[in-house]
Design a protein around this motif. Structure first.
Motif, PDB file in Angstrom:
ATOM      1  N   ILE A 262       0.873  -1.176   0.000  1.00 32.69           N
ATOM      2  CA  ILE A 262       0.000   0.000   0.000  1.00 32.69           C
ATOM      3  C   ILE A 262       0.908   1.224   0.000  1.00 32.69           C
ATOM      4  CG2 ILE A 262      -1.718   1.326   1.287  1.00 32.69           C
ATOM      5  CD1 ILE A 262      -2.711  -1.348   2.438  1.00 32.69           C
ATOM      6  N   VAL A 263       0.717   2.099  -0.979  1.00 34.29           N
ATOM      7  CA  VAL A 263       1.589   3.262  -1.104  1.00 34.29           C
ATOM      8  C   VAL A 263       0.766   4.544  -1.169  1.00 34.29           C
ATOM      9  CG1 VAL A 263       3.305   1.875  -2.342  1.00 34.29           C
ATOM     10  CG2 VAL A 263       1.677   3.251  -3.628  1.00 34.29           C
ATOM     11  N   LYS A 264       1.434   5.645  -0.850  1.00 33.32           N
ATOM     12  CA  LYS A 264       0.842   6.979  -0.971  1.00 33.32           C
ATOM     13  C   LYS A 264       1.697   7.777  -1.928  1.00 33.32           C
ATOM     14  CE  LYS A 264       1.446   9.815   2.464  1.00 33.32           C
ATOM     15  NZ  LYS A 264       1.312  10.439   3.790  1.00 33.32           N
ATOM     16  N   SER A 265       1.059   8.395  -2.908  1.00 33.18           N
ATOM     17  CA  SER A 265       1.774   9.239  -3.858  1.00 33.18           C
ATOM     18  C   SER A 265       1.415  10.695  -3.592  1.00 33.18           C
ATOM     19  CB  SER A 265       1.409   8.861  -5.299  1.00 33.18           C
ATOM     20  OG  SER A 265       2.044   9.738  -6.217  1.00 33.18           O
ATOM     21  N   LEU A 266       2.438  11.523  -3.401  1.00 31.26           N
ATOM     22  CA  LEU A 266       2.236  12.943  -3.127  1.00 31.26           C
ATOM     23  C   LEU A 266       2.272  13.794  -4.389  1.00 31.26           C
ATOM     24  CD1 LEU A 266       4.417  13.239   0.098  1.00 31.26           C
ATOM     25  CD2 LEU A 266       1.930  13.068  -0.058  1.00 31.26           C
ATOM     26  N   GLY A 267       2.416  13.143  -5.532  1.00 27.19           N
ATOM     27  CA  GLY A 267       2.374  13.864  -6.797  1.00 27.19           C
ATOM     28  C   GLY A 267       3.683  14.539  -7.147  1.00 27.19           C
ATOM     29  N   GLY A 268       3.672  15.259  -8.246  1.00 22.50           N
ATOM     30  CA  GLY A 268       4.870  15.958  -8.705  1.00 22.50           C
ATOM     31  C   GLY A 268       5.971  14.981  -9.056  1.00 22.50           C
ATOM     32  N   ILE A 269       7.162  15.191  -8.501  1.00 22.76           N
ATOM     33  CA  ILE A 269       8.294  14.292  -8.735  1.00 22.76           C
ATOM     34  C   ILE A 269       8.711  13.594  -7.437  1.00 22.76           C
ATOM     35  CG2 ILE A 269       9.149  15.623 -10.705  1.00 22.76           C
ATOM     36  CD1 ILE A 269      11.244  16.845  -8.819  1.00 22.76           C
ATOM     37  N   ILE A 270       7.849  13.649  -6.417  1.00 23.79           N
ATOM     38  CA  ILE A 270       8.162  13.043  -5.121  1.00 23.79           C
ATOM     39  C   ILE A 270       7.961  11.531  -5.206  1.00 23.79           C
ATOM     40  CG2 ILE A 270       7.607  13.003  -2.662  1.00 23.79           C
ATOM     41  CD1 ILE A 270       6.429  15.823  -3.043  1.00 23.79           C
ATOM     42  N   PRO A 271       8.950  10.729  -4.823  1.00 18.42           N
ATOM     43  CA  PRO A 271       8.780   9.262  -4.869  1.00 18.42           C
ATOM     44  C   PRO A 271       7.641   8.818  -3.957  1.00 18.42           C
ATOM     45  CG  PRO A 271      11.092   9.852  -4.586  1.00 18.42           C
ATOM     46  CD  PRO A 271      10.310  11.113  -4.404  1.00 18.42           C
ATOM     47  N   PRO A 272       6.918   7.750  -4.315  1.00 23.19           N
ATOM     48  CA  PRO A 272       5.836   7.241  -3.464  1.00 23.19           C
ATOM     49  C   PRO A 272       6.342   6.831  -2.085  1.00 23.19           C
ATOM     50  CG  PRO A 272       5.705   6.305  -5.668  1.00 23.19           C
ATOM     51  CD  PRO A 272       7.006   7.024  -5.590  1.00 23.19           C
ATOM     52  N   ILE A 273       5.455   6.932  -1.093  1.00 20.77           N
ATOM     53  CA  ILE A 273       5.761   6.554   0.285  1.00 20.77           C
ATOM     54  C   ILE A 273       5.112   5.206   0.570  1.00 20.77           C
ATOM     55  CG2 ILE A 273       5.435   7.176   2.709  1.00 20.77           C
ATOM     56  CD1 ILE A 273       5.331  10.113   1.753  1.00 20.77           C
ATOM     57  N   PHE A 274       5.874   4.269   1.135  1.00 15.23           N
ATOM     58  CA  PHE A 274       5.368   2.927   1.404  1.00 15.23           C
ATOM     59  C   PHE A 274       4.724   2.898   2.785  1.00 15.23           C
ATOM     60  CE2 PHE A 274       9.258   2.530  -1.229  1.00 15.23           C
ATOM     61  CZ  PHE A 274       8.624   2.254  -2.429  1.00 15.23           C
ATOM     62  N   LEU A 275       3.415   2.682   2.836  1.00 13.07           N
ATOM     63  CA  LEU A 275       2.673   2.767   4.083  1.00 13.07           C
ATOM     64  C   LEU A 275       2.553   1.425   4.803  1.00 13.07           C
ATOM     65  CD1 LEU A 275      -0.274   5.100   3.006  1.00 13.07           C
ATOM     66  CD2 LEU A 275       1.883   5.739   4.090  1.00 13.07           C
ATOM     67  N   SER A 276       2.686   0.327   4.078  1.00 12.61           N
ATOM     68  CA  SER A 276       2.441  -0.993   4.676  1.00 12.61           C
ATOM     69  C   SER A 276       3.704  -1.650   5.215  1.00 12.61           C
ATOM     70  CB  SER A 276       1.752  -1.911   3.666  1.00 12.61           C
ATOM     71  OG  SER A 276       2.441  -1.916   2.428  1.00 12.61           O
ATOM     72  N   GLY A 277       4.825  -0.916   5.230  1.00 12.41           N
ATOM     73  CA  GLY A 277       6.048  -1.413   5.852  1.00 12.41           C
ATOM     74  C   GLY A 277       6.550  -2.712   5.252  1.00 12.41           C
ATOM     75  N   GLU A 278       6.909  -3.658   6.129  1.00 14.79           N
ATOM     76  CA  GLU A 278       7.476  -4.929   5.692  1.00 14.79           C
ATOM     77  C   GLU A 278       6.424  -5.972   5.350  1.00 14.79           C
ATOM     78  OE1 GLU A 278      10.784  -5.542   5.127  1.00 14.79           O
ATOM     79  OE2 GLU A 278      10.794  -3.371   5.365  1.00 14.79           O
ATOM     80  N   GLN A 279       5.161  -5.599   5.416  1.00 11.95           N
ATOM     81  CA  GLN A 279       4.103  -6.548   5.058  1.00 11.95           C
ATOM     82  C   GLN A 279       4.142  -6.858   3.560  1.00 11.95           C
ATOM     83  OE1 GLN A 279       0.140  -5.590   6.967  1.00 11.95           O
ATOM     84  NE2 GLN A 279       1.183  -3.654   7.310  1.00 11.95           N
ATOM     85  N   GLY A 280       3.522  -7.965   3.198  1.00 16.65           N
ATOM     86  CA  GLY A 280       3.320  -8.292   1.794  1.00 16.65           C
ATOM     87  C   GLY A 280       4.438  -9.049   1.129  1.00 16.65           C
ATOM     88  N   ARG A 281       5.512  -9.409   1.876  1.00 17.54           N
ATOM     89  CA  ARG A 281       6.633 -10.156   1.289  1.00 17.54           C
ATOM     90  C   ARG A 281       6.385 -11.667   1.348  1.00 17.54           C
ATOM     91  NH1 ARG A 281      11.322  -7.184   0.608  1.00 17.54           N
ATOM     92  NH2 ARG A 281      11.335  -5.100   1.538  1.00 17.54           N
ATOM     93  N   TRP A 282       7.250 -12.392   0.668  1.00 20.60           N
ATOM     94  CA  TRP A 282       7.264 -13.859   0.715  1.00 20.60           C
ATOM     95  C   TRP A 282       5.858 -14.419   0.505  1.00 20.60           C
ATOM     96  CZ3 TRP A 282      12.085 -14.705   0.062  1.00 20.60           C
ATOM     97  CH2 TRP A 282      13.042 -13.906   0.691  1.00 20.60           C
ATOM     98  N   MET A 283       5.316 -14.138  -0.656  1.00 25.26           N
ATOM     99  CA  MET A 283       3.954 -14.534  -0.981  1.00 25.26           C
ATOM    100  C   MET A 283       3.876 -16.042  -1.222  1.00 25.26           C
ATOM    101  SD  MET A 283       3.244 -11.299  -3.546  1.00 25.26           S
ATOM    102  CE  MET A 283       1.472 -11.163  -3.328  1.00 25.26           C
ATOM    103  N   LYS A 284       2.816 -16.665  -0.655  1.00 21.54           N
ATOM    104  CA  LYS A 284       2.627 -18.111  -0.797  1.00 21.54           C
ATOM    105  C   LYS A 284       1.233 -18.402  -1.329  1.00 21.54           C
ATOM    106  CE  LYS A 284       3.288 -19.883   3.251  1.00 21.54           C
ATOM    107  NZ  LYS A 284       3.556 -20.835   4.339  1.00 21.54           N
ATOM    108  N   PRO A 285       1.133 -18.943  -2.574  1.00 17.07           N
ATOM    109  CA  PRO A 285       2.199 -19.048  -3.584  1.00 17.07           C
ATOM    110  C   PRO A 285       2.401 -17.710  -4.280  1.00 17.07           C
ATOM    111  CG  PRO A 285       0.155 -19.901  -4.463  1.00 17.07           C
ATOM    112  CD  PRO A 285      -0.139 -19.530  -3.036  1.00 17.07           C
ATOM    113  N   ALA A 286       3.591 -17.490  -4.818  1.00 16.06           N
ATOM    114  CA  ALA A 286       3.879 -16.237  -5.513  1.00 16.06           C
ATOM    115  C   ALA A 286       3.007 -16.114  -6.757  1.00 16.06           C
ATOM    116  CB  ALA A 286       5.355 -16.171  -5.897  1.00 16.06           C
ATOM    117  N   PRO A 287       2.400 -14.954  -6.991  1.00 14.40           N
ATOM    118  CA  PRO A 287       1.578 -14.772  -8.193  1.00 14.40           C
ATOM    119  C   PRO A 287       2.384 -15.025  -9.471  1.00 14.40           C
ATOM    120  CG  PRO A 287       1.245 -12.969  -6.657  1.00 14.40           C
ATOM    121  CD  PRO A 287       2.408 -13.749  -6.145  1.00 14.40           C
ATOM    122  N   ASP A 288       1.746 -15.662 -10.419  1.00 19.35           N
ATOM    123  CA  ASP A 288       2.372 -16.052 -11.684  1.00 19.35           C
ATOM    124  C   ASP A 288       1.614 -15.367 -12.820  1.00 19.35           C
ATOM    125  OD1 ASP A 288       3.149 -17.374 -14.049  1.00 19.35           O
ATOM    126  OD2 ASP A 288       3.542 -19.232 -12.959  1.00 19.35           O
TER     127      ASP A 288
END
Length: 263
Positions: free
Chosen positions: A142-168
Motif C-alpha cells: 500500500i503506497v501513498k503518492s504525493l504527486g509531482g516528482i516526489i517518490p511514493p511513500i510505502f505505508l504498509s512497511g514490511e508486510q506483503g513479502r514472501w507470498m505463498k504461492p507467488a503470483p504467476d
C-alpha cells in the motif's frame, strides 16, 4: 394509495438520495471494447487495448520503459461515480510480463485534476515485481503518492513479502483495496482456488496487508495504474491486463469465481 405531504415527501427523497449516494458503484467488464467514462493517464505515450483474456474482453495498458527522469507509467481513472471517502475497489489481474521493476495495481482517493505528466496524488495497492523472472521478489504494497516528482511513500512497511504461492503471470488473480475501521487494506486472491495469497508481515503469514489512515487524502477517485520503478538495463516497460473492475463504498455482492484459465 397513501399520500405523502410535502414535508414527508422531501424527507423521503433526501433519505433515498443518501442511500443512492452511499451505494453509488461502478462495474466495468470492458466487453464493449471501449473505456468511456474513464480518464487516461498517459504521460509516457503508451497504448490501451481490449484483448481477449481468459475467455472475455479485457483492458490492457502498455507503457514503454521511459527514462530515469521520466519512467514509464500509465493509468486509467474511473469517472463514472462520485469521489469516495470510504472505498472498496477490485479488479481482476489476468496477465502481465516478467518485466524488471514493474508496479501494477489499483488506485483509490485519487485527487483531481488528473495531471497530464507529473505523478498522481492518492493511494494505491501495488503488486511489485522487483527482479526479472524471480517470483520470490514479488510483494503486495500500500503506497501513498504525493504527486509531482516526489517518490511514493510505502505505508504498509514490511508486510506483503514472501507470498505463498507467488503470483504467476500465467494465472488469474483478483486485487482488492478497501478502507475500514481507520485502516487501508489490501488483498490478492488466486482465482483458480478462490483463496487469498498468504503474505509475511514480519512475524507471521496473513491473508491481507494494512496501513493506518493518515488523513492526507480523505476522499477521491478510483482507477488502475502501472509504473516502472526500476529504469536500467533490464527495464522493459509495463503491460498489465485487467478485467471486471468494481468500485464503490462497500464490497460487491459475492459472485462465483470465473473458471481458471485453460492450458
Amino acid at each position: 394509495m397513501m399520500k405523502l405531504n410535502s414535508r414527508a415527501l422531501l424527507k423521503f427523497l433526501m433519505v433515498a438520495g443518501c442511500i443512492a449516494s452511499a451505494h453509488a458503484a461502478t462495474f466495468d467488464d470492458f466487453n464493449d471494447g471501449i473505456d468511456d467514462g474513464w480518464t487516461r493517464y498517459n504521460p509516457v505515450p503508451g497504448t490501451y487495448s481490449f484483448p481477449t483474456e481468459s475467455g472475455s474482453v479485457a483492458y490492457k495498458m502498455e507503457s514503454p520503459w521511459g527514462s530515469l527522469l521520466s519512467p514509464g507509467r500509465i493509468g486509467s481513472i474511473n469517472m463514472k461515480e462520485p469521489a469516495h471517502t470510504k472505498f472498496h475497489v477490485e479488479a481482476d489481474l489476468l496477465n502481465w510480463t516478467y518485466n524488471w521493476g514493474e508496479d501494477i495495481g489499483l488506485l483509490a482517493r485519487l485527487q483531481e485534476p488528473v495531471p497530464s505528466y507529473f505523478l498522481l496524488k492518492g493511494y494505491a495497492l501495488i503488486l511489485r515485481n522487483d527482479k526479472n523472472g524471480d517470483p520470490a521478489s514479488r510483494r503486495l504494497m500500500i503506497v501513498k503518492s504525493l504527486g509531482g516528482i516526489i517518490p511514493p511513500i510505502f505505508l504498509s512497511g514490511e508486510q506483503g513479502r514472501w507470498m505463498k504461492p507467488a503470483p504467476d503471470p500465467a494465472g488469474d488473480y483478483r486485487l482488492k483495496f478497501w478502507s475500514e475501521d481507520g485502516f487501508l487494506w489490501g488483498q490478492i486472491i488466486d482465482k483458480s482456488t478462490g483463496a487469498a495469497i498468504m503474505m509475511w508481515d514480519g512475524a507471521k503469514y496473513k491473508d491481507r496487508i494494512s496501513a493506518a489512515e493518515d488523513g492526507v487524502y480523505p476522499s477521491g477517485r478510483s482507477g488502475l495504474i502501472a509504473y516502472v520503478h526500476i529504469v536500467r538495463r533490464k527495464a522493459e516497460g509495463v503491460s498489465p491486463t485487467f478485467d471486471n473492475f468494481y468500485s464503490g463504498t462497500e464490497a460487491p455482492p459475492a459472485t462465483p469465481n470465473r473458471l481458471p484459465r485453460q492450458p
